[in-house]
Design an enzyme around this catalytic site. Structure first.
Site, short mmCIF file in Angstrom:
data_model
loop_
_atom_site.label_atom_id
_atom_site.label_comp_id
_atom_site.label_asym_id
_atom_site.label_seq_id
_atom_site.Cartn_x
_atom_site.Cartn_y
_atom_site.Cartn_z
N LYS A 60 6.57 119.38 80.63
CA LYS A 60 6.94 120.61 79.91
C LYS A 60 7.53 121.61 80.90
CE LYS A 60 3.60 119.92 76.24
NZ LYS A 60 2.20 120.01 75.84
N GLN A 104 -2.86 123.60 76.71
CA GLN A 104 -2.84 122.14 76.57
C GLN A 104 -4.18 121.66 75.99
OE1 GLN A 104 -0.15 120.05 77.29
NE2 GLN A 104 -1.43 118.46 76.39
N ASP A 127 3.15 126.79 70.00
CA ASP A 127 2.66 125.56 69.36
C ASP A 127 2.58 125.71 67.84
OD1 ASP A 127 2.23 123.38 71.01
OD2 ASP A 127 0.32 124.13 71.77
#
Ligand code: NDP
Length: 301
Positions: A60, A104, A127
């Protein structure tokens, strides 16, 4: 009489489509910086040493830099407390150079993931897991919502085959998680598909799946979906990422397979995503697109 020849199945590789998304993100990032001086910034927070999570976080960060973003990583100890993690999120929420915050998952088991996600400023929740973004998605306020990256990526793959309007199509999503199944169903519904969500309590799953013009599998069960579950000509989107052992003596001890038995299903479907190389690569591209969108909104664009 000769049997009618079946049209070629499209193998829906995510790579070129993800590259197209990333190329637009790079271009628009350069434009945003040139016009406003605002450089999109993403912060990735990871707690613990899970090797798969570390790998995701590294890739990422790499993609973010390639897009022209500012990218920061916060690596926290496995023993980090919920309060410490929240304090870091509050600092990132207040940092004007950060437009996207990604925690995460999974977090260490002593931390309440649901509570942590709600601490992220919804405007920076790239997200799309914060309740505000979930609410915006389900009520159709998608213009300012962060849409969860994996379902958003699946929609682009589907669009590639049949376009944006799914009127008259029947879609079945196997899986009802907050991360994939539910937002996937919302997006399909918004695109006018008639949607069924199946899960572990669904009766006669194969026959439910056989109704689908579009079948999305997000289960976490290696190669569960077989050819006789697929309506001939259906579009099959395989979200699953499962590590399975190779037979003894193989070059590598493990391989990655999806929730769909690709070899079995590929001649029945009209289009099917491979695993790896299908949905997975789209997810990261959509994360970059979400971060750019957040930066544009912050810059008043
Ligand atoms: P979850 O474990 O959160 O959800 C799995 C869902 O599958 C649940 O709703 C569960 O039903 C359902 N399910 C489990 N077993 C069966 C069964 N035998 N029959 C029917 N339904 C079943 O998983 P996620 O949604 O987080 O992830 C799903 C898969 O997608 C995983 O393989 C994951 O690794 C992968 N993934 C891939 C991503 C990518 O970028 N490609 C991103 C995120 C996930 P119930 O609710 O009844 O328990």
């Amino acid at each position: 009489m000769e049997a009618a020849l079946k049209a070629e199945t499209t193998i829906l590789s995510g790579k070129p489509i993800a590259e197209r998304v990333l190329s637009t993100v790079r271009q628009e990032t350069a434009d945003l910086i040139a016009k406003t001086g605002v450089q999109p910034g993403i912060a990735v927070v990871i707690a613990g040493t899970d090797p798969a999570s570390q790998l995701y976080v590294r890739s990422k960060g790499k993609r973010a830099i390639e897009c022209g973003f500012k990218s920061v990583e916060h690596k926290l100890d496995e023993t980090v407390s919920e309060e410490e993690l929240m304090a870091l999120l509050h600092t990132l929420n207040a940092d004007p150079s950060i437009h996207g915050i990604l925690v995460q998952l999974p977090l260490p088991s002593h931390i309440n993931e649901a509570r942590i996600i709600q601490e992220i400023d919804p405007a920076k929740d790239v997200d799309g897991f914060h309740l505000i973004n979930v609410g915006k998605l389900t009520t159709g306020m998608t213009e300012t919502a962060a849409i969860p990256c994996t379902p958003a990526g699946c929609m682009i793959l589907i669009e590639e085959v049949i376009g944006k309007d799914l009127s008259g199509k029947s879609a079945v999503v196997i899986g009802r998680s907050n991360i994939v199944g539910k937002p996937m169903a919302s997006l399909l519904l918004q695109a006018n598909a008639t949607v069924t969500i199946a899960h572990s309590r669904t009766k006669d799953l194969p026959s439910v799946c056989r109704q689908a013009d579009i079948l999305v599998a997000a289960v976490g069960r290696p190669e569960m979906v077989k050819a006789n579950w697929i309506k001939p000509g259906a579009i099959v989107i395989d979200v699953g990422i499962n590590r399975v052992a190779n037979p003894p003596g193989s070059e590598k001890p493990h391989r990655i397979v999806g929730d769909v038995d690709f070899e079995d299903c590929k001649d029945v479907a009209s289009a099917i995503t491979p695993v790896p190389g299908g949905v997975g690569v789209m997810t990261i591209a959509l994360l970059m697109a979400n971060t750019l969108k957040a930066a544009k909104i912050a810059a008043g664009k």
